[in-house]
Design a protein around this motif. Structure first.
Motif, PDB file in Angstrom:
ATOM      1  N   PHE A  14      75.212  11.050   7.398  1.00 31.47           N
ATOM      2  CA  PHE A  14      75.521   9.706   8.002  1.00 31.47           C
ATOM      3  C   PHE A  14      74.350   9.016   7.521  1.00 31.47           C
ATOM      4  O   PHE A  14      73.131   8.990   7.977  1.00 31.47           O
ATOM      5  CB  PHE A  14      75.405   9.726   9.623  1.00 31.47           C
ATOM      6  N   LEU A  17      70.902  10.803   7.446  1.00 34.72           N
ATOM      7  CA  LEU A  17      70.880  11.840   8.402  1.00 34.72           C
ATOM      8  C   LEU A  17      71.792  12.875   8.013  1.00 34.72           C
ATOM      9  O   LEU A  17      73.011  12.672   7.611  1.00 34.72           O
ATOM     10  CB  LEU A  17      71.362  11.205   9.946  1.00 34.72           C
ATOM     11  N   LYS A  43      77.408  20.281  16.164  1.00 39.24           N
ATOM     12  CA  LYS A  43      78.783  21.000  16.431  1.00 39.24           C
ATOM     13  C   LYS A  43      79.863  20.201  16.322  1.00 39.24           C
ATOM     14  O   LYS A  43      81.012  20.634  15.897  1.00 39.24           O
ATOM     15  CB  LYS A  43      78.441  21.665  17.912  1.00 39.24           C
TER      16      LYS A  43
HETATM   17  N1  LIG Z   1      79.684   8.776  13.454  1.00 36.37           N
HETATM   18  C1  LIG Z   1      78.273   9.241  13.301  1.00 36.37           C
HETATM   19  N2  LIG Z   1      77.438   8.324  12.668  1.00 36.37           N
HETATM   20  C2  LIG Z   1      76.241   8.623  12.563  1.00 36.37           C
HETATM   21  N3  LIG Z   1      75.527   9.587  13.409  1.00 36.37           N
HETATM   22  C3  LIG Z   1      76.201  10.488  13.959  1.00 36.37           C
HETATM   23  C4  LIG Z   1      77.844  10.211  13.950  1.00 36.37           C
HETATM   24  N4  LIG Z   1      78.292  11.086  14.728  1.00 36.37           N
HETATM   25  C5  LIG Z   1      77.176  12.147  15.006  1.00 36.37           C
HETATM   26  N5  LIG Z   1      75.923  11.603  14.450  1.00 36.37           N
HETATM   27  C6  LIG Z   1      74.562  12.163  14.498  1.00 36.37           C
HETATM   28  O1  LIG Z   1      74.803  13.417  13.886  1.00 36.37           O
HETATM   29  C7  LIG Z   1      73.940  14.261  14.515  1.00 36.37           C
HETATM   30  C8  LIG Z   1      75.051  15.565  15.284  1.00 36.37           C
HETATM   31  O2  LIG Z   1      75.813  15.161  16.273  1.00 36.37           O
HETATM   32  P1  LIG Z   1      76.889  16.036  16.932  1.00 36.37           P
HETATM   33  O3  LIG Z   1      77.676  15.057  17.969  1.00 36.37           O
HETATM   34  O4  LIG Z   1      77.759  16.648  15.789  1.00 36.37           O
HETATM   35  O5  LIG Z   1      76.172  17.224  17.739  1.00 36.37           O
HETATM   36  P2  LIG Z   1      76.410  18.134  18.456  1.00 36.37           P
HETATM   37  O6  LIG Z   1      75.980  19.399  18.476  1.00 36.37           O
HETATM   38  O7  LIG Z   1      77.876  18.269  18.702  1.00 36.37           O
HETATM   39  O8  LIG Z   1      75.869  17.527  20.094  1.00 36.37           O
HETATM   40  P3  LIG Z   1      76.127  17.585  21.509  1.00 36.37           P
HETATM   41  O9  LIG Z   1      76.204  19.045  22.083  1.00 36.37           O
HETATM   42  O10 LIG Z   1      75.341  16.719  22.283  1.00 36.37           O
HETATM   43  O11 LIG Z   1      77.803  17.162  21.589  1.00 36.37           O
HETATM   44  C9  LIG Z   1      73.286  13.688  15.801  1.00 36.37           C
HETATM   45  O12 LIG Z   1      71.957  13.243  15.233  1.00 36.37           O
HETATM   46  C10 LIG Z   1      74.262  12.690  15.918  1.00 36.37           C
HETATM   47  O13 LIG Z   1      73.297  11.299  16.288  1.00 36.37           O
END
Ligand SMILES: Nc1ncnc2c1ncn2[C@@H]1O[C@H](COP(=O)(O)OP(=O)(O)OP(=O)(O)O)[C@@H](O)[C@H]1O
Length: 245
Positions: A14, A17, A43
């Motif tokens: 993203f 990132l 995840k």
């Molecule tokens: N659509 C998006 N645009 C920008 N950044 C994003 C987007 N979706 C997720 N991120 C970023 O990508 C990274 C991974 O997020 P993700 O939601 O996949 O993590 P996760 O392991 O599922 O977290 P959680 O356990 O809190 O649900 C994070 O830094 C999040 O802020």
């Protein structure tokens, strides 16, 4: 044997990132794979790549050897990948049965009319909700809305079921019921990827786990072994508030 699902170099950026970084793993038929890691480790984004909600920036995802990455989400669903969402998404003006029938009509195995209704009733029975079939979705308790969402995904007879924190927000009694329900699905031989923060559920339901941290896979293996891995423990502790702060 060809795995049901394979990720090779799956990557999602993203902007600057890297949310998912060159992720490789396989899911075998009848396996319950835990996908775990601290908040923000990637995840949900991984589930979004598998289900086609987001296209990967790089890498491939295959379902029984056929590449599915890059296909529209509805095509991936049609091929047999179904998911639940962290925030339940149901059609509030419709009944429980109608919501679940929608899963039978638009899922992997398309069914219509009486066939869709019979399939919906079968899965409502499986999740313990057949007596509420005619209830409006808006009248249900929280756990029952989760059951409806699960039933809707099951109604399409998916080859792979993606559960995104399906147990989140349940009270202790509901949690026991929820774990028992997923265990029933496991015992039926379904192939499941479970994204979950509830470690008791991971321990009791998952054959293997993949652990992510900052977008990358940091461990993979049998659940107990992975949960005792010092690198995994550190990844989790590293994001917790210090006990004496
Ligand atoms: N659509 C998006 N645009 C920008 N950044 C994003 C987007 N979706 C997720 N991120 C970023 O990508 C990274 C991974 O997020 P993700 O939601 O996949 O993590 P996760 O392991 O599922 O977290 P959680 O356990 O809190 O649900 C994070 O830094 C999040 O802020």
């Amino acid at each position: 044997m060809t795995p049901v699902l394979s990720l090779r170099g799956a990557t999602k950026r993203f902007g600057g990132l890297v949310a998912v970084n060159e992720l490789d793993f396989d899911v075998a038929e009848h396996e319950v794979l835990g996908l775990i890691g601290p908040n923000g480790s990637g995840k949900s984004t991984t589930l979004n790549l598998i289900s086609g909600a987001l296209p990967p920036t790089a890498g491939t995802i295959s379902l029984r050897g056929s590449v599915i990455s890059g296909l529209p989400a509805q095509d991936i669903a049609r091929r047999g990948v179904a998911r639940t969402f962290q925030l339940v998404r149901l059609l509030p003006s419709m009944t429980v049965l109608e919501n679940v029938m929608a899963g039978a009509v638009f899922g992997h195995r398309r069914r219509w009319g009486h066939d869709a209704e019979a399939q919906a009733m079968r899965v409502l029975d499986l999740v313990g909700l057949s007596r509420r079939a005619q209830a409006p979705v808006g009248s249900l308790t929280y756990i029952d809305t989760k059951r409806v969402e699960l039933a809707r995904t099951l109604a399409g007879e998916p080859k792979v079921l993606l559960l995104d924190e399906w147990l989140a927000g349940l009270n202790p009694t509901e949690l026991e019921e929820g774990i028992a329900l997923i265990r029933r699905l496991r015992d039926e031989g379904r192939t499941i990827i479970l994204v979950e923060h509830v470690m008791d559920a991971i321990r009791s339901l998952c054959d293997r786990c993949v652990v992510m941290s900052s977008g990358s896979k940091i461990a993979e293996g049998e659940t107990e072994e992975v949960l005792n891995d010092p690198g995994v423990i550190e990844a989790y502790l590293g994001v917790e508030e210090p006990a004496h702060a």
